[in-house]
Motif scaffolding. Structure first.
Motif, PDB file in Angstrom:
ATOM      1  N   GLN A 160      -1.448  11.379   7.133  1.00 16.14           N
ATOM      2  CA  GLN A 160      -1.261  11.634   5.712  1.00 16.14           C
ATOM      3  C   GLN A 160      -0.609  12.999   5.499  1.00 16.14           C
ATOM      4  O   GLN A 160      -0.721  13.903   6.341  1.00 16.14           O
TER       5      GLN A 160
ATOM      6  N   GLN B 188       0.803  -1.216   0.000  1.00 11.54           N
ATOM      7  CA  GLN B 188       0.000   0.000   0.000  1.00 11.54           C
ATOM      8  C   GLN B 188       0.840   1.272   0.000  1.00 11.54           C
ATOM      9  O   GLN B 188       0.437   2.285  -0.559  1.00 11.54           O
TER      10      GLN B 188
ATOM     11  N   GLN C  34      -1.956   7.283   1.134  1.00 13.70           N
ATOM     12  CA  GLN C  34      -3.230   6.562   1.117  1.00 13.70           C
ATOM     13  C   GLN C  34      -4.382   7.489   0.705  1.00 13.70           C
ATOM     14  O   GLN C  34      -5.298   7.733   1.480  1.00 13.70           O
TER      15      GLN C  34
END
Length: 770
Positions: A510, A478, A482
């Motif tokens: 983030q 991942q 994100q």
């Protein structure tokens, strides 16, 4: 005009926002000069570019900055900083701009010719001058003097002297790469330009190639544009022609005083008399924890170095004409967020964004890495060649092994191949993505974004690459970033996008630039829940998040905007203060409580002054027009819009706003004439067709309205708003079946668009009840 849309040009102008209009044409490598100046105090005067006969009444003037501080020039640095100076000589910063002569010109000016699009340009020399015979803005062949070189590698441009103190970066450039790599040739920088039309938006004589406005600031030291709006002329000056010491450190006169007599200037001891002292990395080392993860020996508590680099190495708008503190980004410029057209939805570079916005997304930035951890701030070269720059911190036995990269040791295993893929700009200039992300071919499958795997394995599909990555790791990696699906959904206006954007905005794990992007996208979903989240975001520590949230509040009523934005009128960063004022322009101070009247009046006046300081930028003129139109001072607004079009006859936003002003003052025929004039210059400009269609709707000419609205959809099929308005118009014209077909076509492009889905359901329900 909707009063809630008078806050900033970006709301009405489909033209790219201001930060797209103030960019250097040639990227030079990121750098920060870290040295101390010393020797006797000396003043350094601004120099003017070589002047044409009509300009020679201009006289150089000494620059004054920050009181008595002034620029001293690199010659005063060399004595004490010979090593740094030697590294600087020959660097991209040193050669960012130079007088054109036999030593600096790389291109073939020996009667070489280059033809493209029906236009032939001849490059030759005469009387020691480098000359170009090419098609001028009047459609005739003319000879122009190439006064300066611009950049050095992998391409070099040439600045052609024009009337009014203007210099234009010629769009036929020299490929400076070796012949074996395809270089040593003339080539067209913008191959999509219509060569049969010399006066168009991308012609070399237009705004996009104007050195004074678009390029000069980042290629010289202490540049002053000196634009006279009344005469439409420049008297642009600089302290030094290249990106020299003081471009990063600021004016050095106080440092020279300190160096000459430190004991006599104890008040300068902390800064050494430097306007910007880059001391954040003093005593910092990188260490590894028990898991082998590298970390700084002490946290990064300042961003002076990164901000100074970012002032040029970022996609941003210059909001002030008096840069402070050696151009620190947060004080002078508005950084672009991860906007559509600039970045792919996962944050990878798409258009030219110049490093900083990418780097802000990286784990490296979050860990405290600065530009000079990787780059020598004087030579601009990597501190260690190849993978060596990475293994300064990352253990080679952990990462330089097939166990990590699953490639042989001789092919495809360089760190940057996977983590910093390139995108080529200006035809020959590959730039590496500094977001330092892991390859995600699975996102290529679901979102169509590029990936590093297929950049090398171009003969394979993203599905092939995704399968291999999943086989290697046993799962789909991942990575740290994100937000790809969230930003993609937000751009498309998809069902559920609002909630996902709210989650991203609140996610402190983030990157701030991604959260700011989420905030700006939330402007499409005004409402109490969003307003509450924006209220929190407007008080975030990071100014990038506050600026993104400010962009989102334009559709709220004035009382709500005041509640949200007014606290930021006192923000420590003047860019934030200006953007807060931009959201409050339509609020008359007289309607405020007594304590707030003067505060709002001053903020609005400062906003106007900032726009006037950038009077040579059509976007600033558009903002001036919006300012006056919000106050019903229509003559002043009309004049500003007209000036914007004089500066750039291809500025879509100015056409739209001036036409709207004509409509608001009951001059619809003038509005129609103006929009048709704009379409003569820009026949495929969807926003102009859309505005003309709305004008036809107001005049009840539905047949022509439908023609123009449909053209807007044809030229911008991804624009759900255009499609929505045309569908409503078709339905009102008893063409419901056509409206439903149009909506279905739109949903094929953006399957989860909430606006189109809702309208589709409404029209289908109408059919069911009839």
């Amino acid at each position: 005009m909707d009063s809630n849309k008078t806050q900033s040009a970006r709301h009405l102008a489909p033209e790219p926002p201001l930060w797209r209009l103030l960019l250097p044409l040639v990227l030079v490598l990121s750098a920060v000069a870290v040295w101390w100046f010393a020797t006797a105090d000396a003043e350094f005067e601004l120099s003017a570019p070589a002047l044409m006969a009509e300009q020679k009444n201009a006289l150089p003037a000494r620059v004054e900055t920050a009181g008595s501080r002034h620029y001293a020039g690199r010659q005063n640095c060399i004595a004490c900083h010979a090593e740094q100076s030697a590294e600087f000589v020959g660097s991209h910063h040193d050669q960012a701009m130079q007088e054109a002569n036999a030593d600096t010109v790389l291109g073939d000016f020996n009667n070489a010719s280059f033809s493209y699009g029906g236009i032939t340009s001849i490059f030759f020399q005469r009387d020691g001058q480098f000359l170009v015979n090419t098609l001028g803005p009047d459609g005739r062949q003319q000879v122009y003097v190439a006064e300066y070189t611009f950049g050095v590698y992998p391409l070099q441009q040439y600045l052609l002297a024009m009337p009014g103190g203007r210099y234009q970066a010629f769009s036929v450039a020299w490929d400076a790469r070796p012949a074996g790599e395809g270089g040593q040739r003339w080539f067209q920088l913008n191959p999509d330009v219509n060569g049969d039309d010399p006066i168009n938006a991308l012609h070399w004589s237009g705004r996009q190639f104007n050195w004074n406005l678009m390029c000069a600031e980042c290629h010289s030291t202490n540049l002053e544009r000196n634009f006279n709006a009344a005469t439409n002329r420049y008297d642009t000056r600089w302290a030094e022609i290249d990106v020299s010491c003081e471009a990063c450190h600021g004016p050095a006169s106080d440092h020279l005083k300190w160096a000459a007599a430190p004991d006599a200037n104890p008040d300068m001891a902390a800064t050494l008399g430097l306007a910007v002292r880059f001391d954040e990395r003093e005593g910092v080392t990188w260490q590894h924890n028990d898991n082998g993860t590298p970390g700084r020996s002490k946290p990064r508590d300042s961003e002076r170095e990164i901000q100074a680099c970012a002032a040029c190495h970022s996609r941003r708008a210059q909001l002030f004409d008096d840069p402070q503190d050696a151009g620190l980004l947060v004080e002078n410029y508005l950084l672009a967020t991860l906007d559509q057209g600039l970045y792919h939805p996962d944050g990878q570079i798409q258009d030219e964004v110049f490093v900083h916005g990418s780097f802000l997304q990286s784990k490296m930035y979050q860990a405290g890495v600065t530009c000079s951890d990787c780059h020598n701030p004087h030579s601009l070269e990597l501190k260690v060649p190849g993978d060596g720059v990475c293994v300064q911190c990352h253990h080679a036995d952990q990462y330089q092994t097939p166990k990590h990269h699953f490639h042989s040791s001789v092919q495809g295993s360089a760190c940057v191949d996977c983590h910093m893929p390139t995108t080529t700009y200006m035809e020959v200039d590959p730039r590496r993505d500094h977001s330092l992300r892991i390859p995600r071919p699975d996102l290529s499958v679901s979102l169509g974004v590029p990936n590093a795997c297929n950049q090398c394995h171009s003969d394979e599909t993203p599905e092939w690459a995704a399968e291999h990555v999943e086989q290697w790791y046993g799962h789909v990696p991942q990575g740290a970033q994100q937000y790809a699906h969230t930003l993609a959904a937000g751009r498309a206006g998809s069902v559920g996008a609002r909630q996902d954007l709210l989650k991203l905005l609140a996610d402190e794990d983030q990157p701030a630039i991604a959260r700011a992007t989420a905030a700006s996208l939330l402007q499409a979903w005004p409402g109490p829940e969003v307003a509450q989240s924006l209220f929190v975001a407007l008080r975030a520590k990071d100014p990038v998040i506050r600026l993104g949230a400010l962009e989102a509040i334009g559709s709220y009523p004035p009382v709500t905007r005041w509640q949200l934005a007014s606290p930021l009128l006192d923000a420590p960063e003047r860019v934030v203060r200006l953007q807060a004022a931009a959201q409050l322009l339509d609020i008359p101070p007289e309607q405020m409580q007594a304590d707030d009247i003067e505060k709002l009046r001053q903020a609005q006046q400062q906003y106007l002054q900032a726009q006037q300081a950038n009077a040579d930028d059509p976007s600033a003129q558009l903002n001036i027009g919006l300012y006056y139109q919000a106050r019903n001072q229509l003559a002043l607004a009309e004049d500003a819009y007209a000036r914007a079009l004089e500066l750039d006859p291809y500025f879509i936003g100015a056409y739209i706003n001036l036409a709207d002003l004509y409509r608001a003052s009951m001059r619809d025929p003038m509005a129609e004439t103006l929009l048709n004039k704009g379409l003569e210059a820009l026949p495929e400009a969807a926003p102009l067709h859309f505005s003309l269609g709305l004008l036809k709707v107001r005049s009840k000419d539905m047949a022509d309205a439908l023609i123009e609205l449909r053209r807007a959809v044809v030229f911008d099929p991804q624009n759900a708003h255009y499609r929505y308005v045309l569908a409503v118009a078709l339905d009102s014209a008893d063409q419901r079946d056509a409206a439903l077909v149009l909506i279905a076509e739109g949903l094929d492009l953006t399957p989860a668009n909430q606006t189109l889905l809702t309208l589709q359901q409404q029209l289908q329900n109408k059919d069911a009840t009839q």
